[in-house]
Design a protein around this motif. Structure first.
Motif, PDB file in Angstrom:
ATOM      1  N   ASP A  44       0.853  -1.187   0.000  1.00 55.95           N
ATOM      2  CA  ASP A  44       0.000   0.000   0.000  1.00 55.95           C
ATOM      3  C   ASP A  44       0.887   1.235   0.000  1.00 55.95           C
ATOM      4  O   ASP A  44       1.433   1.625   1.022  1.00 55.95           O
ATOM      5  N   LYS A  45       1.016   1.841  -1.158  1.00 55.60           N
ATOM      6  CA  LYS A  45       1.923   2.988  -1.309  1.00 55.60           C
ATOM      7  C   LYS A  45       1.583   4.116  -0.342  1.00 55.60           C
ATOM      8  O   LYS A  45       2.475   4.740   0.251  1.00 55.60           O
ATOM      9  N   GLU A  46       0.308   4.400  -0.155  1.00 61.82           N
ATOM     10  CA  GLU A  46      -0.085   5.528   0.685  1.00 61.82           C
ATOM     11  C   GLU A  46       0.273   5.289   2.151  1.00 61.82           C
ATOM     12  O   GLU A  46       0.692   6.219   2.847  1.00 61.82           O
ATOM     13  N   LYS A  47       0.118   4.075   2.631  1.00 58.41           N
ATOM     14  CA  LYS A  47       0.492   3.778   4.011  1.00 58.41           C
ATOM     15  C   LYS A  47       2.008   3.873   4.187  1.00 58.41           C
ATOM     16  O   LYS A  47       2.494   4.414   5.190  1.00 58.41           O
ATOM     17  N   LYS A  49       3.960   5.718   2.453  1.00 56.44           N
ATOM     18  CA  LYS A  49       4.299   7.146   2.352  1.00 56.44           C
ATOM     19  C   LYS A  49       4.085   7.864   3.677  1.00 56.44           C
ATOM     20  O   LYS A  49       4.879   8.734   4.053  1.00 56.44           O
ATOM     21  N   ARG A  50       3.043   7.494   4.413  1.00 55.07           N
ATOM     22  CA  ARG A  50       2.791   8.159   5.692  1.00 55.07           C
ATOM     23  C   ARG A  50       3.911   7.880   6.693  1.00 55.07           C
ATOM     24  O   ARG A  50       4.297   8.762   7.465  1.00 55.07           O
ATOM     25  N   ILE A  81       6.723   8.218  -4.092  1.00 61.91           N
ATOM     26  CA  ILE A  81       6.861   8.624  -2.688  1.00 61.91           C
ATOM     27  C   ILE A  81       7.982   9.645  -2.544  1.00 61.91           C
ATOM     28  O   ILE A  81       7.844  10.642  -1.818  1.00 61.91           O
ATOM     29  N   GLU A  84       6.651  12.938  -3.826  1.00 69.57           N
ATOM     30  CA  GLU A  84       5.563  13.505  -3.021  1.00 69.57           C
ATOM     31  C   GLU A  84       6.006  13.920  -1.620  1.00 69.57           C
ATOM     32  O   GLU A  84       5.343  14.744  -0.980  1.00 69.57           O
ATOM     33  N   THR A  85       7.115  13.373  -1.146  1.00 69.05           N
ATOM     34  CA  THR A  85       7.588  13.703   0.204  1.00 69.05           C
ATOM     35  C   THR A  85       8.834  14.576   0.213  1.00 69.05           C
ATOM     36  O   THR A  85       9.131  15.220   1.215  1.00 69.05           O
ATOM     37  N   HIS A 281       1.750   2.794  10.052  1.00 73.26           N
ATOM     38  CA  HIS A 281       0.533   3.117   9.313  1.00 73.26           C
ATOM     39  C   HIS A 281      -0.053   1.927   8.556  1.00 73.26           C
ATOM     40  O   HIS A 281      -1.090   2.067   7.896  1.00 73.26           O
TER      41      HIS A 281
END
Length: 330
Positions: A44-47, A49-50, A81, A84-85, A281
């Motif tokens: 899960d890329k979004e998790k 990334k968090r 990632i 975006e970060t 996350h």
């Protein structure tokens, strides 16, 4: 000429900053997919990334993604990632260890590995030099044909043994290093076979100052660590937060023993955070933040109590040493 090769091109070593030297960010290892081991799928890329954002918000600047082709890396997701970060990422060309190679090669990789069904078949049928050419291409042209270059080359060996195919990939990675001057990283299963790896690397003409040996804290043996350190190689203590293997007191003791013997410039520290249950996350684990939030203050306190300068050592382990370890020296 000295530079560090990142997902977004080459940078000067002094631009790297505070670095975790061995992590896994987004990956779906084919072997663990076939075993239905969901905890080992960082999918899960979004998790992910968090957790990377937690690291950044604590002052983190760079992460070495040590995921090789046979461990199911998702190069594009990690690049996103990074974008975006704003965290710098270093990618990894090369291989892991042989027990992973019974897994089927995903269809998306057939264009870069050839018409082979499993990693075992591919590695068995290719010559050492053909595998070396593949690794060189990943460093110079891009991981899996993406155009995103590898910033280190990697091989791995199993627990208390080196199989014939693992020796083959070790030699291929060594030859790719000679061609590219990329830094070399090794996976040592449970911290074993580092000295035996060294002998094979020497037979390939490798100068061990280019090497970092992973999972040294899985084998908390100060005598063994000193044998490796004497060669000039880096030692990666990359199991921070994993109390199931050893308490942090054991890791800190081993690190400070190396410091006491004069090897503080060869130590790297990271978490090898490769399970959902390690991530904050995904599964409410300790997360990428734990090293900076809890381990670093504890290490400084213990180091200071023993007469060392803890803050100075932390700067070496996370800033100065990675900047030297991951540098191409052409």
């Amino acid at each position: 000429m000295r530079f560090i090769r990142t997902f977004h091109g080459d940078i000067s070593p002094d631009e790297l900053g505070l670095t975790y030297s061995h992590e896994h960010i987004v990956c779906r290892p084919p072997y663990w997919e076939e075993q239905q081991a969901n905890d080992l799928l960082l999918d899960d890329k979004e998790k992910s990334k968090r957790d990377v954002l937690d690291f950044k918000n604590l002052g983190g600047q760079a992460i070495v993604d040590a995921t090789a082709i046979d461990y199911g890396r998702d190069v594009q997701a990690v690049k996103e990632i990074a974008e975006e970060t704003g965290v710098t990422f270093i990618g990894t060309a090369g291989f892991n260890k042989s027990f992973l190679w019974d897994a089927a090669i995903p269809d998306r990789l057939k264009q870069v590995t050839g018409d082979y069904q499993t990693y075992y078949e591919w590695i068995s049928e290719k010559s050492v030099n053909e595998l070396a050419d593949f690794v060189v291409k990943e460093v110079e042209e891009g991981l899996e044909g993406t155009g995103i270059p590898g910033g280190q080359v990697k091989f791995g060996t199993g627990y208390n043994r080196i199989t014939s195919l693992e020796e083959k990939t070790l030699r291929a990675v060594a030859r790719a290093h000679h061609e590219t001057k990329a830094p070399i990283h090794s996976h040592t299963e449970a911290g074993t076979m580092g000295l035996e790896q060294m002998e094979l690397l020497k037979s390939e003409g490798i100068t061990l100052e280019y090497m970092s040996f992973g999972h040294m804290d899985r084998n908390p043996d100060p005598f063994y660590h000193e044998k490796i350190a004497k060669t000039g190689a880096f030692l990666s203590f990359d199991g921070i937060s994993k109390i199931k293997y050893a308490p942090e007191s054991t890791r800190i003791h081993c690190i400070l023993e190396l410091v006491r013997k004069g090897y503080e410039d060869q130590i790297l520290v990271s978490g090898d955070t490769a399970r959902k249950s390690y991530y904050k996350h995904y599964d409410y684990g300790l997360g990428l933040e734990n090293i900076l939030v809890k381990w670093v203050p504890r290490f400084i306190e213990e180091a200071d109590q023993k007469g060392f300068n803890g803050e100075k050592l932390v700067d070496k382990f996370f800033v100065q040493n990675p900047a030297r370890c991951f540098t191409f020296k052409k």
